[in-house]
Design a protein around this motif. Sequence first.
Motif, short mmCIF file in Angstrom:
data_model
loop_
_atom_site.label_atom_id
_atom_site.label_comp_id
_atom_site.label_asym_id
_atom_site.label_seq_id
_atom_site.Cartn_x
_atom_site.Cartn_y
_atom_site.Cartn_z
N GLY A 97 27.60 33.72 62.06
CA GLY A 97 27.55 34.70 63.13
C GLY A 97 26.58 34.21 64.31
N GLY A 98 26.14 34.78 65.20
CA GLY A 98 25.34 34.61 66.21
C GLY A 98 25.96 34.10 67.29
N ASP A 99 25.09 33.22 68.29
CA ASP A 99 25.87 32.68 69.42
C ASP A 99 26.17 31.21 69.15
OD1 ASP A 99 25.29 35.01 70.63
OD2 ASP A 99 23.73 34.55 71.74
N ARG A 100 27.12 30.79 70.13
CA ARG A 100 27.70 29.55 69.57
C ARG A 100 27.78 28.94 71.11
NH1 ARG A 100 28.45 27.45 64.49
NH2 ARG A 100 28.71 28.91 62.93
N VAL A 101 27.05 27.63 71.27
CA VAL A 101 27.37 26.89 72.58
C VAL A 101 27.98 25.71 72.17
CG1 VAL A 101 26.06 25.95 74.30
CG2 VAL A 101 25.07 27.97 73.22
N THR A 102 29.16 25.44 73.05
CA THR A 102 29.90 24.14 72.80
C THR A 102 29.57 23.37 74.03
OG1 THR A 102 31.54 25.11 71.44
CG2 THR A 102 32.07 23.07 72.47
N VAL A 103 29.16 22.10 73.79
CA VAL A 103 28.71 20.99 75.01
C VAL A 103 29.92 19.98 74.93
CG1 VAL A 103 27.08 19.47 75.69
CG2 VAL A 103 26.24 21.43 74.41
N ASP A 104 30.29 19.85 76.22
CA ASP A 104 31.41 18.87 76.45
C ASP A 104 30.52 17.54 76.77
OD1 ASP A 104 33.39 16.99 77.69
OD2 ASP A 104 34.61 18.78 77.87
N LEU A 105 30.32 16.45 75.82
CA LEU A 105 29.61 15.35 76.31
C LEU A 105 30.08 14.59 77.29
CD1 LEU A 105 28.71 14.13 72.63
CD2 LEU A 105 27.19 15.35 74.54
N GLU B 26 32.26 15.58 80.06
CA GLU B 26 32.08 16.43 81.30
C GLU B 26 30.57 17.03 81.58
OE1 GLU B 26 34.66 16.74 83.15
OE2 GLU B 26 36.04 15.82 82.04
N GLY B 27 30.01 17.35 80.47
CA GLY B 27 28.58 17.84 80.83
C GLY B 27 28.48 19.33 80.89
N GLY B 28 29.37 20.11 80.67
CA GLY B 28 29.35 21.58 80.73
C GLY B 28 29.23 22.11 79.40
N ARG B 29 29.03 23.53 79.47
CA ARG B 29 28.68 24.04 78.25
C ARG B 29 29.17 25.50 78.30
NH1 ARG B 29 22.80 23.93 75.73
NH2 ARG B 29 22.49 21.73 75.67
N GLU B 30 29.93 25.94 76.92
CA GLU B 30 30.56 27.16 76.90
C GLU B 30 29.85 27.99 75.76
OE1 GLU B 30 34.91 29.16 75.87
OE2 GLU B 30 34.41 26.83 75.74
N THR B 31 29.51 29.14 76.02
CA THR B 31 28.55 30.03 75.31
C THR B 31 29.60 31.04 74.82
OG1 THR B 31 26.49 29.63 76.27
CG2 THR B 31 26.49 31.39 74.77
N VAL B 32 29.68 31.51 73.50
CA VAL B 32 30.40 32.58 72.83
C VAL B 32 29.32 33.41 72.20
CG1 VAL B 32 32.29 33.40 71.13
CG2 VAL B 32 32.51 31.32 72.72
N ARG B 33 29.13 34.57 72.66
CA ARG B 33 28.13 35.38 71.77
C ARG B 33 28.55 35.92 70.59
NH1 ARG B 33 23.46 34.63 74.58
NH2 ARG B 33 23.97 34.76 77.09
N GLY B 34 27.58 36.29 69.73
CA GLY B 34 27.85 36.89 68.53
C GLY B 34 27.04 37.66 67.77
N PRO B 35 27.00 38.24 66.82
CA PRO B 35 26.27 39.46 66.32
C PRO B 35 24.88 38.85 65.61
CG PRO B 35 28.01 39.02 64.93
CD PRO B 35 28.08 38.29 65.96
N VAL B 36 23.89 39.95 65.48
CA VAL B 36 22.95 39.48 64.55
C VAL B 36 23.30 39.47 63.32
CG1 VAL B 36 20.54 40.38 63.82
CG2 VAL B 36 21.06 40.42 66.34
N CYS B 37 22.39 38.66 62.41
CA CYS B 37 22.88 38.45 61.09
C CYS B 37 21.72 38.85 60.33
CB CYS B 37 23.32 37.29 60.77
SG CYS B 37 22.39 35.71 60.68
N ARG B 38 22.15 39.10 59.03
CA ARG B 38 20.71 39.59 57.90
C ARG B 38 20.96 38.40 56.79
NH1 ARG B 38 21.10 46.16 57.44
NH2 ARG B 38 20.82 46.36 59.70
N VAL B 39 19.69 37.61 56.79
CA VAL B 39 19.51 36.67 55.71
C VAL B 39 18.71 37.52 54.83
CG1 VAL B 39 18.31 34.31 55.16
CG2 VAL B 39 19.43 34.87 57.42
#
Length: 390
Positions: free
Chosen positions: A90-98, A100-113
Amino acid sequence: ALDLERTARGGLLPHRLPARARAQSGGDEQVAQAESQPAGVRVVFRTRATAVELEVLRTVVGYRGVPAPPDGAFDLHVDGEPAGRATESGGDRVTVDLAEGGRETVRGPVCRVRFDGLPGREKTVEIWLPYTETAELFGLRTDAPVAAVAPDGRRVWLHHGSSISHGAAADSSATAWPALAAAVGGVELVNLGLGGSALLDPFTARTLRDTPAELISVKLGINVVNRDLMRLRAFGPAVHGFLDTIREGHPATPLLVISPILCPAQEETPGPAAPDIRDGRVEFAALGDPAEAALGKLTLRVVREELARIVAERAAEDPALHYLDGRVLYGEADFAELPLPDRLHPDAAAHRRMGERFGAYAFAPGGPFAAPGEPFAGAGGPSAGAGGGS
């Protein structure tokens, strides 16, 4: 953590550089990512609770074409002893394109540890946050009241270094080599290891200057080489300036300068270093020309020689300044047994070895971080041939 930011989402984000230092980084994404990853940061409290739950919004950075990194580990310690480990998705995931230099962010939920089955007695609980991801804190839930922990008199060890000090590729923040060494020495660690960002930046030196500590170490050189940041002419004065700034706030504090561990790819080859992605694996390669070292380009050999020279000269007037060849912690024999998986970072077993060796050296009687009243055994630390070095 040296700073806590109240975020737009209502959480608390630990920072390992203060706001002024972050502002002076020029918006560098590598600095921002590294300092917001809470290497060595813990949530600590006293309680009788048998169940503890931390609400966290994770932000995980990955790279296109490379398998997603494993979920970061939250380590539980009870009264200073390991008592559990948890991971969450869970949580947010950021994918970096080495490329091209771009970034894509996919939002996700708060998790409980969550940790269950803790002993019902009064105890100190520590939750070590993962070094591999940002951890925005939203809540702490327990089945009994909690209280703040009073200072226990331990000395504070302030350590700065590169990604290896940050934790890569240890199993967790609590098992990165500085954390393991701190446990050996019985000291309180403030980890300013900044992945890819140990670059002799003045804002980092001022942070070290302004942070209270009884012990300080700086592990310098590898990022300067693999970023191809400067030449020998600039490196020496930059090291002097870095140490001068630290000494403005800590004029007599034991200060240990550590040179890079063995990294065969850059021992004789200058940077820059770049990741090479093949079949979903990342390996780092040095792209410089070894012949250019004669023209002032930096290699790890050159960096070690310069750091040893600078510390020896300064120690004549600064008896609390010490030097350790990083190959004492990880050298040729270690590389033969525990090679660097990506040609740059030691694995979890090597982190354990480095932590044990540093603890045995630095905190032993006669070591640079020996208990008060213990004399230092001598300048320069052990020879680079000790403990599997080269």
